[in-house]
Design a protein around this motif. Structure first.
Motif, PDB file in Angstrom:
ATOM      1  N   GLU A  28      65.822 132.276 -76.898  1.00  0.00           N
ATOM      2  CA  GLU A  28      65.139 131.116 -76.328  1.00  0.00           C
ATOM      3  C   GLU A  28      64.783 131.419 -74.878  1.00  0.00           C
ATOM      4  OE1 GLU A  28      67.496 127.557 -76.805  1.00  0.00           O
ATOM      5  OE2 GLU A  28      68.207 128.255 -78.760  1.00  0.00           O
ATOM      6  N   ILE A  29      63.544 131.119 -74.514  1.00  0.00           N
ATOM      7  CA  ILE A  29      63.083 131.212 -73.126  1.00  0.00           C
ATOM      8  C   ILE A  29      62.425 129.868 -72.824  1.00  0.00           C
ATOM      9  CG2 ILE A  29      61.780 132.554 -71.439  1.00  0.00           C
ATOM     10  CD1 ILE A  29      61.677 134.824 -73.528  1.00  0.00           C
ATOM     11  N   PRO A  30      63.242 128.855 -72.534  1.00  0.00           N
ATOM     12  CA  PRO A  30      62.712 127.493 -72.450  1.00  0.00           C
ATOM     13  C   PRO A  30      61.735 127.248 -71.303  1.00  0.00           C
ATOM     14  CG  PRO A  30      65.026 127.547 -71.833  1.00  0.00           C
ATOM     15  CD  PRO A  30      64.683 128.904 -72.337  1.00  0.00           C
ATOM     16  N   HIS A  31      61.786 128.046 -70.250  1.00  0.00           N
ATOM     17  CA  HIS A  31      60.921 127.794 -69.094  1.00  0.00           C
ATOM     18  C   HIS A  31      59.840 128.864 -68.918  1.00  0.00           C
ATOM     19  CE1 HIS A  31      63.400 124.420 -67.904  1.00  0.00           C
ATOM     20  NE2 HIS A  31      64.459 125.179 -68.103  1.00  0.00           N
ATOM     21  N   ALA A  32      59.501 129.546 -70.010  1.00  0.00           N
ATOM     22  CA  ALA A  32      58.422 130.532 -69.942  1.00  0.00           C
ATOM     23  C   ALA A  32      57.096 129.790 -69.880  1.00  0.00           C
ATOM     24  CB  ALA A  32      58.465 131.444 -71.161  1.00  0.00           C
ATOM     25  N   PRO A  33      56.117 130.266 -69.215  1.00  0.00           N
ATOM     26  CA  PRO A  33      56.038 131.514 -68.462  1.00  0.00           C
ATOM     27  C   PRO A  33      56.461 131.377 -66.999  1.00  0.00           C
ATOM     28  CG  PRO A  33      53.858 130.564 -68.574  1.00  0.00           C
ATOM     29  CD  PRO A  33      54.785 129.636 -69.331  1.00  0.00           C
ATOM     30  N   GLN A  34      56.705 130.152 -66.527  1.00  0.00           N
ATOM     31  CA  GLN A  34      57.023 129.955 -65.108  1.00  0.00           C
ATOM     32  C   GLN A  34      58.262 130.735 -64.674  1.00  0.00           C
ATOM     33  OE1 GLN A  34      56.509 127.465 -67.290  1.00  0.00           O
ATOM     34  NE2 GLN A  34      54.577 126.572 -66.602  1.00  0.00           N
ATOM     35  N   ILE A  35      59.205 130.909 -65.566  1.00  0.00           N
ATOM     36  CA  ILE A  35      60.459 131.573 -65.198  1.00  0.00           C
ATOM     37  C   ILE A  35      60.223 133.028 -64.793  1.00  0.00           C
ATOM     38  CG2 ILE A  35      61.230 132.453 -67.451  1.00  0.00           C
ATOM     39  CD1 ILE A  35      63.375 130.467 -64.963  1.00  0.00           C
ATOM     40  N   PHE A  36      59.127 133.619 -65.274  1.00  0.00           N
ATOM     41  CA  PHE A  36      58.847 135.023 -64.962  1.00  0.00           C
ATOM     42  C   PHE A  36      58.405 135.235 -63.517  1.00  0.00           C
ATOM     43  CE2 PHE A  36      58.374 135.069 -69.644  1.00  0.00           C
ATOM     44  CZ  PHE A  36      59.316 136.043 -69.923  1.00  0.00           C
TER      45      PHE A  36
END
Length: 157
Positions: A28-36
């Motif tokens: 799970e990458i719940p805050h993609a794409p901002q997390i990148f």
């Protein structure tokens, strides 16, 4: 005489790896794409558990589940969980030894596969690899037995 040898071999202790496989895998990458585009270093936490089940006489499944959670402040960067499993044949072994084999030997065999899967999935998700340290399953087994003994002692008094 050949029958006696065959019978003697059937009574010999036996251990074998039948299969090692990924039973469950989740990313799970719940805050993609901002997390990148975050520049802060994340905090990584790791949870580990294992479970066993007897499938049939002398055949056991052992599952090592590893959950890796990466967070920046209260935002989850990623969460990856793998349930790495193995099917093992254990025959003509005393029960107390079977418990040790299932709690120590089998997880030691399975864990490197889980470790590789976690690293691969995290890398494919676009993050630097997570390299899990080796786990001392013997110490975990001993700790679990101590906790069980304390719990049994507390309930009998």
């Amino acid at each position: 005489m050949a029958e006696e040898q065959a019978a003697a071999q059937e009574q010999q202790p036996a251990f074998g790896i039948e299969k090692v496989y990924v039973k469950d895998l989740s990313l799970e990458i719940p805050h993609a794409p901002q997390i990148f585009i975050q520049r802060e270093a994340p905090q990584v936490s790791i949870e580990l558990s294992n479970a066993t089940a007897q499938l049939e006489e002398g055949i056991y499944e052992v599952v090592v589940t590893v959950t890796v959670t990466s967070k920046i402040a209260d935002k989850t960067v990623f969460l990856v969980e793998v349930a790495q499993a193995g099917i093992f044949q254990i025959r003509n072994v005393p029960q107390e030894n079977i418990d040790i084999i299932l709690g120590v030997t089998c997880p030691n065999i399975i864990f490197p596969y889980a470790r590789e899967t976690i690293s691969d999935v995290v890398t494919r998700a676009g993050f630097p690899p997570v390299l899990l340290n080796p786990v001392n399953f013997e110490a975990l087994y001993a700790q679990q037995k101590q906790e069980q003994a304390k719990a049994n002692g507390a309930t009998t008094h």
